[in-house]
Design a protein around this motif. Structure first.
Motif, mmCIF file in Angstrom:
data_model
loop_
_atom_site.group_PDB
_atom_site.id
_atom_site.type_symbol
_atom_site.label_atom_id
_atom_site.label_comp_id
_atom_site.label_asym_id
_atom_site.label_seq_id
_atom_site.Cartn_x
_atom_site.Cartn_y
_atom_site.Cartn_z
ATOM 1 N N UNK A 89 1.632 0.238 -7.067
ATOM 2 C CA UNK A 89 0.954 -0.112 -5.833
ATOM 3 C C UNK A 89 1.995 -0.295 -4.729
ATOM 4 N N UNK A 90 1.721 0.277 -3.466
ATOM 5 C CA UNK A 90 2.760 0.248 -2.447
ATOM 6 C C UNK A 90 3.054 -1.166 -1.975
ATOM 7 N N UNK A 91 4.293 -1.317 -1.527
ATOM 8 C CA UNK A 91 4.658 -2.641 -1.090
ATOM 9 C C UNK A 91 4.239 -2.765 0.371
ATOM 10 N N UNK A 92 3.300 -3.633 0.608
ATOM 11 C CA UNK A 92 2.587 -3.667 1.883
ATOM 12 C C UNK A 92 3.298 -4.533 2.915
ATOM 13 N N UNK B 256 -12.880 -4.582 8.964
ATOM 14 C CA UNK B 256 -11.721 -3.719 8.744
ATOM 15 C C UNK B 256 -11.908 -2.395 9.459
ATOM 16 N N UNK B 257 -10.824 -1.890 10.027
ATOM 17 C CA UNK B 257 -10.886 -0.573 10.676
ATOM 18 C C UNK B 257 -9.749 0.275 10.108
ATOM 19 N N UNK B 258 -10.073 1.323 9.326
ATOM 20 C CA UNK B 258 -9.010 2.177 8.808
ATOM 21 C C UNK B 258 -8.547 3.154 9.881
ATOM 22 N N UNK C 160 -1.565 5.964 5.963
ATOM 23 C CA UNK C 160 -2.826 5.231 5.988
ATOM 24 C C UNK C 160 -2.574 3.807 6.467
ATOM 25 N N UNK C 161 -3.371 3.375 7.470
ATOM 26 C CA UNK C 161 -3.178 2.041 8.048
ATOM 27 C C UNK C 161 -4.515 1.309 8.034
ATOM 28 N N UNK D 37 2.057 0.745 4.231
ATOM 29 C CA UNK D 37 3.170 0.797 3.300
ATOM 30 C C UNK D 37 4.475 0.476 4.049
ATOM 31 N N UNK D 38 5.213 -0.473 3.465
ATOM 32 C CA UNK D 38 6.425 -0.978 4.123
ATOM 33 C C UNK D 38 7.403 0.134 4.530
ATOM 34 N N UNK D 39 7.407 1.220 3.732
ATOM 35 C CA UNK D 39 8.431 2.240 4.010
ATOM 36 C C UNK D 39 8.179 2.962 5.347
ATOM 37 N N UNK D 40 6.975 2.769 5.929
ATOM 38 C CA UNK D 40 6.678 3.428 7.210
ATOM 39 C C UNK D 40 6.908 2.512 8.414
ATOM 40 N N UNK D 41 7.568 1.416 8.161
ATOM 41 C CA UNK D 41 7.734 0.409 9.235
ATOM 42 C C UNK D 41 8.269 1.037 10.536
#
Ligand code: ATP
Length: 476
Positions: A60-63, A118-120, A127-128, A150-154
């Protein structure tokens, strides 16, 4: 001793069946694998496998969650309002909690996301997830947007996604922006007519229909104003280069009814800027003024009408209005700081407008260049102004009475407000223009009579002075 034959003969029939099932399953899997290898190309197989890994087998991604609060320090958080405008265009069809509102006079319902909804969203395949929540602080509850991804997209989110939202919200404002007229909230004190002002701004929708087209003004002045505003909004880089805050000050002065308030509305409608309407008399100290200033948003006009009515801003040479440091805490220097001091530079694209009916009463310090970049005299109605009004109110651009009215306007002080009043009496251009001629003539006669009475009084005064001087001389 037990032999192999005994062992197999002792094995239950179920186990034997299990073995044979396993053998046929193996054969079946080998068959399927061979078919897949032969029928599906290599590349497709690799792609499908990588997708299956991403969705089913990846950890599971690190959020990371970003919180965007309504206020940023002492000022409103502009990104919060940009997100609000942006998300209103992203409400999912499956939304379960929405807020509906309607401003008086507005025909449309305003549908926005409610707390908890929630609004995707997705941006560059990321995905946000947005959700509107609340945060409690010492002032009470505050709305907060939460953005998870996902943290990697910060870096992409901070460097590209949020600026994209700001740009999108700005586009929305240009086309859809409902202008707001802010004034400071107040509560009435018991018994008398006075008010206690809270520091907060309350707002209503600005529905003033004035535009530069409806303004009866000297055409050259009108053009100069429009050019000035266009230059101002387009000069972001210029202000940065010359090291000046991106703001502009206007002083509108002239007799009552010449259109100072209408011009402010026309400017706001033209620029799509909100208006913050401030009454200086409601402010108790420089500090309060400072707080009020920083709580306004960029792309707005701060309007202080009738600035001559405030003792502080009157010419300090006038002994009647001498500044008393022990009583007043709102000082002239506080007001000057408001217009061009350090605090005035918070926020961008800010316009400060002062209006007065009596420019001569203002302290010259207020009028120095840099404080009031443009001083605009709103005059009594000229013939050009009259033609604009006749065209807007009556739909006429020419009429046999125009010549007479032109002559009358040269000799009589009539405000655009008075002409507008006359025009509203009838839709028939002959009647309305005839009524205006009568009105100006009456005004002229009244003005002439008053002038004669004034002249008579001055003469009488002179005679009395002569007599008293004579007595004085005689008595010495
Ligand atoms: N120059 C103008 N062009 C078009 N309409 C005008 C103009 N001046 C006045 N009016 C009309 O008169 C009304 C009153 O004018 P407005 O309140 O803008 O004048 P003002 O100079 O701000 O007056 P005050 O000093 O009393 O506040 C406006 O609603 C508008 O209909």
């Amino acid at each position: 001793m037990e032999t192999m034959g005994d062992f197999f003969s002792g094995m239950p029939a179920v186990a034997t069946r299990l073995f044979s099932f396993y053998a046929s399953l193996q054969a079946f899997i080998v068959l399927i694998r061979t078919m897949i290898n032969e029928l599906i190309p290599d590349q497709t197989r690799t792609y499908v496998l990588s997708k299956l890994q991403t969705y089913w087998f990846a950890p599971p991604f690190s959020q990371l969650t970003l919180l965007i609060e309504e206020d940023h320090g002492m000022t409103p958080n502009e990104i919060y309002y940009a997100i609000q405008a942006y998300l209103d265009t992203k409400i999912p069809p499956s939304a379960e909690r929405l807020k509906v509102g309607k401003t008086p006079g507005d025909n449309n319902l305003n549908v926005t996301i409610a707390k908890g909804q929630e609004v995707p969203d997705s941006f560059q395949n990321i995905r946000l997830k947005w959700v509107l929540g609340t945060k409690r602080d010492y002032n009470g509850f505050d709305s907060t947007f939460e953005l998870s991804f996902d943290k990697k997209y910060k870096e992409i989110v901070l460097q590209s996604y949020l600026p994209h939202i700001i740009a999108r919200a700005n586009d929305l404002k240009v086309t859809d922006k409902v202008l707001k007229l802010y004034s400071r909230s107040h509560t009435q004190r018991g018994g008398d007519d006075s008010y206690d002002y809270t520091g907060d701004w309350g707002f209503t929708t600005l529905k003033h229909p004035a535009t530069f087209d409806t303004m009866a003004m000297d055409p050259e002045l009108k053009k100069a104003m429009i050019d000035d505003l266009n230059r101002f909004v387009a000069r972001k880089e210029y202000y940065k280069r010359v090291g000046k805050p991106w703001k502009r000050g206007y002083l509108l002065y002239g007799p009552p009814g010449t259109g100072k308030s209408s011009l402010i509305a026309a400017m706001a409608n033209y620029l799509k800027f909100d208006i913050y309407h401030l009454e200086l008399n409601s402010i108790r100290s420089d500090n309060e003024l400072k707080q009020i200033l920083v709580s306004t948003t960029s792309k707005s006009m701060i309007v202080i009408e009738d600035i001559d009515c405030n003792a502080e801003t009157r010419d300090r040479g006038d002994s009647l209005y001498q500044y008393e440091p022990t009583i007043a805490k709102l000082t002239l220097s506080g007001i000057l700081n408001f217009t061009d001091g350090l605090w005035s530079s918070c926020g961008e694209q800010r316009i400060i407008v002062f209006t007065t009916n009596h420019k001569d009463l203002l302290d010259p310090a207020l009028l120095r260049p840099g404080r009031m970049d443009m001083q605009i005299y709103m005059s009594y109605c000229t013939y050009d102004g009259f033609k604009t009004l006749a065209s807007n109110y009556l739909g006429v651009t020419d009429h046999p009475l125009f010549g007479e009215i032109e002559t009358l306007l040269k000799n009589t002080e009539v405000t655009p407000a008075e002409i507008g009043e006359e025009f509203m009496r009838s839709d028939d251009a002959d009647v309305a223009l005839g009524g205006l001629v009568e009105f100006i003539n009456r005004k002229k006669i009244g003005g002439d009579r008053m002038e004669m009475e004034r002249a008579t009084k001055v003469d009488e005064g002179r005679e009395n002075d002569d007599e008293s001087e004579g007595i004085g001389v005689a008595s010495t």
